[in-house]
Design a protein around this motif. Structure first.
Motif, PDB file in Angstrom:
ATOM      1  N   ALA A 136       0.850  -1.191   0.000  1.00  0.00           N
ATOM      2  CA  ALA A 136       0.000   0.000   0.000  1.00  0.00           C
ATOM      3  C   ALA A 136       0.885   1.241   0.000  1.00  0.00           C
ATOM      4  O   ALA A 136       1.989   1.233   0.555  1.00  0.00           O
ATOM      5  N   PHE A 141      -1.543   7.501   1.531  1.00  0.00           N
ATOM      6  CA  PHE A 141      -2.582   7.259   2.525  1.00  0.00           C
ATOM      7  C   PHE A 141      -2.025   7.506   3.922  1.00  0.00           C
ATOM      8  O   PHE A 141      -1.254   6.708   4.456  1.00  0.00           O
ATOM      9  N   GLU A 226      -4.990   0.317   2.641  1.00  0.00           N
ATOM     10  CA  GLU A 226      -4.965   1.775   2.527  1.00  0.00           C
ATOM     11  C   GLU A 226      -5.732   2.435   3.667  1.00  0.00           C
ATOM     12  O   GLU A 226      -5.281   3.441   4.237  1.00  0.00           O
TER      13      GLU A 226
END
Length: 310
Positions: A136, A141, A226
């Motif tokens: 991720a 994020f 995320e």
């Protein structure tokens, strides 16, 4: 080292997680080029073979890395360059012809990467395989102030908002079950994650009360990782590797696939009402793009080293 990525291009772009993985490995000194497959079904893919061979001749890669089973089988049809294949879930969960063709790819590839242990068991592959979820994007994020983000989005401070992990028109995501669960609660609304940029999704993760996943099947869903990076509470049915990724993280709830149990877990998430330690969990599991990139590079290097020995 030069690597050619082979993946579906029917939508006019490559999947974000493929591009992000490539960008992360590129920073480690690997040169990449893309080959986009345009076509559907085995015959549609086969029509791309002459173009693939031309690109291989021009780019002269050391390795071909294909994403998804059909792309993987297609990539192994050229016999000049060793092929690695990553399987993401739909190529295995669909069963039937797609799974059959994916298994041929597993046999023909020099190495296989499957994104979760449950998926590996379904595939029943026992040779030349590593389980490596996609990483991720930890720099995209990130946790943000919930009240500030809600104000920017024009949301009320106290309204209960749940992000649905996917689009309502994708049946595999089981949207009706999510809607039924929200109906049980009555004072919450559900937000479809469709049509947003990556930056906007980060805002949404920081603004909602929780992320809800009700899918029939998954591989290793990026949306969970995320959301974890943002510290978003999570409610999910036991699908893919979600249970393993969430672990014992407080504020994440694995529930039965019934409206009542999901609604009860959503209420727990509302009561929790704060950021989780999900980001710490993702980093500990080595599931950031940066850490996964190093694992993929190690596979590339080992394959080339073994070929030199032979």
């Amino acid at each position: 080292m030069k690597v050619l990525i082979v993946a579906n291009f029917n939508m006019g772009h490559f999947s974000p997680f493929v591009v992000e993985q490539v960008n992360s490995i590129r920073k480690l000194g690997v040169e990449f080029e893309y080959f986009g497959v345009v076509g559907k079904g085995p015959l549609g893919y086969l029509r791309n073979l002459p173009a693939l061979k031309r690109m291989i001749k021009e780019f002269r890669p050391d390795i071909v890395h294909a994403h998804y089973g059909l792309s993987g089988l297609f990539a192994t049809l050229q016999k000049k360059i060793p092929a690695i294949v990553t399987y993401h879930g739909s190529d295995i969960h669909k069963g039937g012809l797609i799974l059959f063709l994916s298994r041929i790819a597993m046999y023909k590839a020099v190495w296989n990467i499957i994104v979760s242990n449950p998926l590996c068991k379904i595939a029943n592959i026992k040779r030349n395989v590593s389980v490596i979820p996609c990483g991720a994007y930890e720099k995209m994020f990130v946790p943000m102030n919930k009240e500030v983000v809600r104000a920017k989005l024009g949301w009320g401070k106290s309204e209960k908002v749940v992000a649905f992990a996917g689009a309502f028109d994708r049946e595999v995501k089981n949207p009706q079950l999510a809607k039924d669960a929200i109906h049980v609660i009555s004072d919450a609304r559900i937000l479809e994650l469709k049509g947003y940029s990556r930056k906007e999704v980060n805002f949404i993760f920081n603004a909602v009360d929780c992320l809800l996943m009700t899918s029939h099947n998954e591989g290793s869903p990026q949306v969970i990782k995320e959301a974890m990076l943002c510290g978003t509470p999570i409610v999910s049915v036991d699908v893919g590797d979600v249970k393993d990724v969430c672990g014992l993280t407080e504020g994440t709830y694995i529930c039965k696939a019934t409206p009542q149990d999901i609604a009860a877990s959503l209420n727990k998430a509302f009561t929790f009402g704060k950021r989780t330690d999900g980001r710490k969990r993702i980093i500990q599991l080595g599931l950031t793009n940066e850490l996964v990139a190093k694992k993929i590079l190690a596979i590339y290097t080992n394959i080339l080293d073994n070929l030199r020995i032979k």
